[in-house]
Write an enzyme that holds these catalytic residues in place. Structure first.
Site, short mmCIF file in Angstrom:
data_model
loop_
_atom_site.label_atom_id
_atom_site.label_comp_id
_atom_site.label_asym_id
_atom_site.label_seq_id
_atom_site.Cartn_x
_atom_site.Cartn_y
_atom_site.Cartn_z
N ASP A 124 5.36 14.88 64.51
CA ASP A 124 6.41 15.38 63.77
C ASP A 124 4.96 16.80 63.25
OD1 ASP A 124 7.58 15.98 61.50
OD2 ASP A 124 5.41 16.17 60.29
N TYR B 120 2.08 24.24 59.22
CA TYR B 120 0.47 23.45 59.88
C TYR B 120 -0.07 24.46 61.37
CZ TYR B 120 3.22 19.62 58.35
OH TYR B 120 3.97 18.51 57.62
N LYS C 59 9.81 22.19 60.67
CA LYS C 59 9.98 22.57 59.19
C LYS C 59 11.13 23.23 58.67
CE LYS C 59 7.53 18.52 58.23
NZ LYS C 59 6.99 18.29 59.05
N GLY D 158 2.11 10.45 54.55
CA GLY D 158 0.93 10.39 53.10
C GLY D 158 1.03 8.81 53.07
N PHE E 128 -1.00 6.90 52.47
CA PHE E 128 -2.69 6.32 52.33
C PHE E 128 -2.31 7.38 50.93
CE2 PHE E 128 -3.81 5.89 56.63
CZ PHE E 128 -3.96 4.31 56.46
N ASN E 129 -0.99 7.69 49.83
CA ASN E 129 -1.99 8.27 48.98
C ASN E 129 -2.44 9.73 48.71
OD1 ASN E 129 0.03 5.61 46.73
ND2 ASN E 129 0.62 7.76 47.03
N GLY F 268 -5.09 9.41 50.47
CA GLY F 268 -6.96 8.79 50.51
C GLY F 268 -7.17 7.76 50.29
N ILE F 269 -6.68 7.58 48.97
CA ILE F 269 -7.69 6.20 47.71
C ILE F 269 -6.63 5.10 48.94
CG2 ILE F 269 -5.12 6.09 46.56
CD1 ILE F 269 -8.06 5.69 44.73
N LEU F 270 -5.66 5.11 49.57
CA LEU F 270 -5.63 3.45 49.96
C LEU F 270 -6.09 3.27 51.80
CD1 LEU F 270 -1.79 3.04 48.72
CD2 LEU F 270 -4.24 2.04 47.91
N ALA F 271 -6.39 4.18 52.11
CA ALA F 271 -7.11 4.06 53.26
C ALA F 271 -9.00 3.90 53.11
CB ALA F 271 -7.25 5.17 53.33
#
Length: 339
Positions: free
Chosen positions: A54, A59, A85, A235, A237-238, A240-243
């Protein structure tokens, strides 16, 4: 379970790997990634069995597409799926005249929003050139959302996207130059608006269906199931925080996590500790449990991070873990979980 598996891509029906290579980081997001590291990650993804890639013009102002196209050049085209995209048009410019933020040392193009029919067709043709391809499998309308434009301008861009991008994408699909058309935005409410306004094959849900957030279960995901609309999750990990877990400086949506989010993550971490489950493993494996989800694309900056993700999606998680999350009110009762 194996790290990489094959799934049907919704009603469109072609096969896709349930983990893909998210190519935003190789656009030099926030800091540069050396050419050899970008090449090594793409090679590792291929060797691991990933066949979904993707990217987007946004980017790195074209750098991600240029790099991805270069390293996929000699791979058999029928063996992989690629998405890009529309919604922005790139024009060549001198480097000293370009504001690359949030990218660093991107390609020598300026980027501007353009959701018109003609702008969409130009964006598509330019992407083919940068990628070196004759067709793109999946094409998303990009960032026509509140997160990018604010609530008032989003209404303007939504209308432009439906009047321009959508008509162009339907034409490209009819011509066989694109197999599936969709929307990739950061607000699930906007996705629901698009779904009600048009006939989309797929959605790229960026950070809005995660171990922390399941609001799309109310209306969006049931609608996707009824229509056979395939979801790709970004995304996971939202931001970052879920990593990282609820550490000092943890990021949620790429900004400092607010206190309520930190507290919920701490509670999830406590359950993880009791069941010997890495938080990041639970975050990634949760994504694929919903029947509408076809794939997810975790972004990585190094081969080491990619290897970690491959290990995380294969890490055993007991059913009791998911049951406890629900009994503690940390996960919606109606959220599908891995079996």
């Amino acid at each position: 379970m194996p790290a990489i598996n094959i799934r049907k891509f919704g009603r469109v029906g072609f096969d896709i790997t349930d983990m893909g290579f998210g190519a935003a980081p190789i656009g030099n997001f926030l800091r540069p990634i050396p050419e050899q590291e970008a090449a090594a990650m793409i090679d590792r993804a291929w060797d691991a069995g990933m066949r979904y890639f993707d990217t987007a013009p946004y980017y790195g102002n074209g750098l991600s597409e240029l790099r991805l196209g270069h390293y996929l050049r000699w791979k058999p085209r029928r063996d992989y799926v690629i998405s890009s995209k529309v919604g922005r048009v790139l024009t060549a410019a001198r480097r000293e005249d370009i504001d690359f933020k949030p990218w660093v040392d991107g390609a020598a193009f300026k980027s501007r929003f353009d959701y018109s029919y003609d702008g969409t067709m130009r964006s598509f043709e330019d992407s083919l050139q940068r990628l070196g391809l004759e067709h793109i499998d999946i094409l998303f309308i990009h960032d026509a959302d509140v997160f990018t434009h604010g609530p008032e301008m989003q209404k303007v861009y939504f209308r432009q996207a439906m009047d321009g991008c959508y008509r162009a994408l339907v034409k490209l699909r009819e011509q066989g130059l694109v197999k599936a058309i969709g929307v990739g935005v950061n607000n699930w409410e906007v996705m629901l608006d698009f779904m009600k306004a048009g006939d989309f094959d797929t959605l790229l849900v960026a950070g809005r269906y995660t171990l922390l957030e399941q609001e799309p279960l109310d209306e969006l995901l049931p609608l996707c199931e009824r229509r056979g609309t395939a979801l790709v999750i970004g995304g996971g990990f939202n931001g970052g925080i879920l990593a990282t877990g609820a550490v000092t400086g943890a990021k949620w949506n790429y900004a400092p996590a607010p206190a309520p989010v930190m507290e919920k993550v701490r509670k999830i971490e406590a359950v993880c500790k009791r069941h010997h489950v890495p938080l990041a493993a639970a975050a990634l494996q949760f994504l694929l449990a919903h029947p509408a989800v076809a794939s997810h694309v975790p972004g990585t900056r190094t081969v080491e991070q990619m290897n970690q993700n491959l290990a995380l999606v294969a890490h055993p998680i007991p059913k009791a873990f998911w049951q406890e999350l629900k009994s503690e009110g940390l996960l919606r009762q109606d959220a599908p979980v891995p079996v």
